[in-house]
Design an enzyme around this catalytic site. Structure first.
Site, PDB file in Angstrom:
ATOM      1  N   ASN A  10       0.804  -1.222   0.000  1.00  0.00           N
ATOM      2  CA  ASN A  10       0.000   0.000   0.000  1.00  0.00           C
ATOM      3  C   ASN A  10       0.839   1.275   0.000  1.00  0.00           C
ATOM      4  OD1 ASN A  10       0.837  -0.510   2.630  1.00  0.00           O
ATOM      5  ND2 ASN A  10      -0.959   0.442   3.549  1.00  0.00           N
ATOM      6  N   CYS A  11       2.147   1.163  -0.050  1.00  0.00           N
ATOM      7  CA  CYS A  11       3.053   2.318  -0.079  1.00  0.00           C
ATOM      8  C   CYS A  11       3.045   2.942  -1.482  1.00  0.00           C
ATOM      9  CB  CYS A  11       4.460   1.853   0.293  1.00  0.00           C
ATOM     10  SG  CYS A  11       5.745   3.083   0.044  1.00  0.00           S
ATOM     11  N   ASP A  12       2.843   4.247  -1.565  1.00  0.00           N
ATOM     12  CA  ASP A  12       2.804   4.933  -2.857  1.00  0.00           C
ATOM     13  C   ASP A  12       4.117   4.797  -3.624  1.00  0.00           C
ATOM     14  OD1 ASP A  12       0.181   5.714  -2.533  1.00  0.00           O
ATOM     15  OD2 ASP A  12       0.689   7.703  -1.746  1.00  0.00           O
ATOM     16  N   ILE A  14       6.244   2.322  -3.440  1.00  0.00           N
ATOM     17  CA  ILE A  14       6.295   0.952  -3.955  1.00  0.00           C
ATOM     18  C   ILE A  14       5.451   0.849  -5.221  1.00  0.00           C
ATOM     19  CG2 ILE A  14       5.561  -1.438  -3.504  1.00  0.00           C
ATOM     20  CD1 ILE A  14       8.116  -0.751  -2.032  1.00  0.00           C
ATOM     21  N   LYS A  15       4.276   1.445  -5.205  1.00  0.00           N
ATOM     22  CA  LYS A  15       3.405   1.412  -6.384  1.00  0.00           C
ATOM     23  C   LYS A  15       4.101   2.036  -7.587  1.00  0.00           C
ATOM     24  CE  LYS A  15      -0.864   1.495  -3.699  1.00  0.00           C
ATOM     25  NZ  LYS A  15      -2.007   2.304  -3.272  1.00  0.00           N
TER      26      LYS A  15
END
Length: 115
Positions: A10-12, A14-15
């Site tokens: 859910n880390c931006d 990471i996305k």
């Protein structure tokens, strides 16, 4: 050569890293700290290259919830123990490409690694 992206889904950041890797046809596996866990052996190997200070995410809520006395006395051993106990405190992402470790995500950095 295998590529592994370490972090939490859910880390931006990471996305963004996952999207960059996918858009640039880089085959990778994702290691979710929360689902897959993290062990001391990985932390020691990554710390030897990256340094514990770079790996410790001081901006996240998990770190900020530590009491001030604990933050004031943090050293390498304490930091590694905390990172194993609370993987959300690991700065994200950590990228393992072959035997090389990288931390954080910037498109230019990934271009230098993969292009």
């Amino acid at each position: 050569m295998s590529t592994v992206l370490y972090g939490i889904p859910n880390c931006d950041t990471i996305k963004k890293a996952k999207k960059w890797l996918t858009d640039n046809n880089v085959a990778f596996t994702f290691h979710d700290y929360r689902k897959d866990g993290i062990d001391q052996a990985f932390l020691l190997k990554a710390e030897a290259v990256l340094g514990w200070e770079a790996m410790l995410n001081k901006r996240g809520t998990t770190y900020r919830q530590l009491d001030d006395a604990e933050k004031a006395t943090i050293d390498r051993d304490k930091a590694l123990a905390l990172l194993e106990l609370y993987p959300a405190m690991i700065k994200r992402p950590i990228l393992l490409n072959g035997d090389s470790f990288y931390i954080g995500f910037k498109p230019a950095q990934y271009e230098g690694i993969f292009c």
